[in-house]
Design a protein around this motif. Structure first.
Motif, PDB file in Angstrom:
ATOM      1  N   GLU A   1       0.835  -1.208   0.000  1.00  8.81           N
ATOM      2  CA  GLU A   1       0.000   0.000   0.000  1.00  8.81           C
ATOM      3  C   GLU A   1       0.871   1.261   0.000  1.00  8.81           C
ATOM      4  O   GLU A   1       0.560   2.260  -0.658  1.00  8.81           O
ATOM      5  CB  GLU A   1      -0.932   0.006   1.213  1.00  8.81           C
ATOM      6  CG  GLU A   1      -2.085  -0.985   1.154  1.00  8.81           C
ATOM      7  CD  GLU A   1      -1.659  -2.430   1.299  1.00  8.81           C
ATOM      8  OE1 GLU A   1      -0.487  -2.680   1.711  1.00  8.81           O
ATOM      9  OE2 GLU A   1      -2.462  -3.322   0.980  1.00  8.81           O
TER      10      GLU A   1
ATOM     11  N   LYS B   1       1.116   4.298  -3.053  1.00 13.30           N
ATOM     12  CA  LYS B   1       0.964   5.730  -2.825  1.00 13.30           C
ATOM     13  C   LYS B   1       2.058   6.537  -3.517  1.00 13.30           C
ATOM     14  O   LYS B   1       1.884   7.718  -3.813  1.00 13.30           O
ATOM     15  CB  LYS B   1       0.965   6.022  -1.325  1.00 13.30           C
ATOM     16  CG  LYS B   1      -0.296   5.546  -0.612  1.00 13.30           C
ATOM     17  CD  LYS B   1      -0.252   5.881   0.873  1.00 13.30           C
ATOM     18  CE  LYS B   1      -1.517   5.413   1.583  1.00 13.30           C
ATOM     19  NZ  LYS B   1      -1.479   5.713   3.038  1.00 13.30           N
TER      20      LYS B   1
ATOM     21  N   GLU C   1      -5.661   3.952  -9.052  1.00 11.96           N
ATOM     22  CA  GLU C   1      -5.633   2.780  -8.185  1.00 11.96           C
ATOM     23  C   GLU C   1      -6.605   1.695  -8.628  1.00 11.96           C
ATOM     24  O   GLU C   1      -6.489   0.544  -8.204  1.00 11.96           O
ATOM     25  CB  GLU C   1      -5.913   3.187  -6.737  1.00 11.96           C
ATOM     26  CG  GLU C   1      -4.786   4.036  -6.140  1.00 11.96           C
ATOM     27  CD  GLU C   1      -4.916   4.211  -4.637  1.00 11.96           C
ATOM     28  OE1 GLU C   1      -5.733   3.492  -4.026  1.00 11.96           O
ATOM     29  OE2 GLU C   1      -4.200   5.056  -4.077  1.00 11.96           O
TER      30      GLU C   1
END
Length: 328
Positions: free
Chosen positions: A284, A288, A294
């Motif tokens: 994760e 970012k 996404e």
């Protein structure tokens, strides 16, 4: 056997010769010219077929030739035309005769191109009959057919292609999603030839692993980058457990762009594989740092099966949409 390049000497058929013949009638042993024309030689035609292994049938074959036309006959009969030589090639093949400056691509199933023309048949003596020449003894030889040496190169035309560094799990993933039967191993360059699989009627390709410098020919180089150029969308597999997953990702992106700039604009899905080998939250954090949508990022483990069904469902939905939409 997957073969993506062959070189062949190919010739169209020669024209048949015209002949000198005479009519034989009662009390008229030479009633007039009756020599027929020779038949035209067969052409060489390349035809695109939905058979990715089509080039394999030419391995060990050095030359091909179309049949020649038959010679003319008496009784004003023309020689039979030679049949065309049909050379089947996979969809996406480019046929090039560098010496004669000819090159064609066949991109749709059933598309055919007449590449070399057969020679014209020669003229028989009947052809030369006129008011001032009632008994010509003239005939001509048939012309030679066109010929040359061609290189046939295949660039795969597939709906989605798996790309990434060696040993990231592309082969395992395509085997799970399709019936490709791609070789699986724990060492780099396990896949040495692109593997294809059927995914609900759509074609997926496992493109062998790329490395830094591939666009310059390093490693397996241009041989495999060529197959990516006609892939409608890219499925970029990243090894989550590598020393630097983001560096791996950008390395491949750079190689694709260096080889063909348009590839950087191709729709791309990012697949972080081997999620079971890293700590919670690690992937994760990587996501970012990426400036990507996404909705096009998937986290999974082929080994455990976690997340594979989600990718399978999303990919099935995406491929049913018109291809033009996929490019937006």
């Amino acid at each position: 056997m997957f073969v993506d390049e062959v070189r062949l000497a190919i010739s169209a058929g020669n024209g048949g010769d015209g002949v000198v013949r005479w009519r034989h009638e009662k009390f008229k042993p030479q009633a007039g010219p009756a020599g027929g024309n020779g038949g035209r030689g067969g052409d060489v035609v390349f035809r695109a077929v939905r058979d990715i292994a089509a080039l394999g049938r030419y391995v060990g074959v050095s030359s091909l030739s179309a049949p020649s036309g038959e010679a003319g006959q008496g009784g004003s009969k023309h020689g039979k035309r030679g049949d065309d030589l049909i050379v089947d090639v996979p969809i996406g093949a480019r046929v090039t005769d560098s010496e004669n400056h000819r090159s064609v691509e066949l991109l749709t199933e059933g598309e055919s191109v007449r590449f070399y023309k057969g020679g014209n048949g020669g003229r028989g003596n009947e052809h030369y009959k006129s008011s001032v020449s009632r008994a010509p003894i003239k005939s001509t030889k048939g012309q030679r057919g066109e010929s040359g040496t061609v290189t046939i190169e295949l660039s795969l035309v597939v709906d989605a292609g798996f790309v990434g560094m060696p040993n990231v799990g592309k082969s395992s993933l395509i085997n799970v999603l399709t019936n490709a039967g791609s070789k699986v191993g724990d060492y780099a360059f396990t896949t040495k030839y692109p593997q294809l699989g059927d995914f609900y009627g759509y074609v997926l390709a496992d493109i062998p692993g790329l490395i830094e410098g591939a666009a310059l020919g390093k490693g397996l180089g241009h041989r495999f980058l060529r197959h990516i150029s006609r892939t409608k969308m890219l499925l970029h597999v990243v090894d989550s457990a590598s020393e630097d997953p983001l560096r791996d990702y950008y390395t491949i992106r750079n190689e694709l762009s260096s080889y063909e700039k348009s590839l950087s604009d191709r729709e791309e899905w990012i697949i972080f594989n081997k999620s079971d080998l890293v700590k919670d939250g690690y992937i994760e954090a990587l996501i970012k740092q990426l400036d990507v949508n996404e909705d096009r990022v998937f986290v999974l483990s082929v080994k455990s099966g976690e997340g594979v069904a989600k990718l399978q469902s999303a990919l099935a939905r995406r491929l049913t949409q018109p291809y033009n939409d996929a490019e937006k």
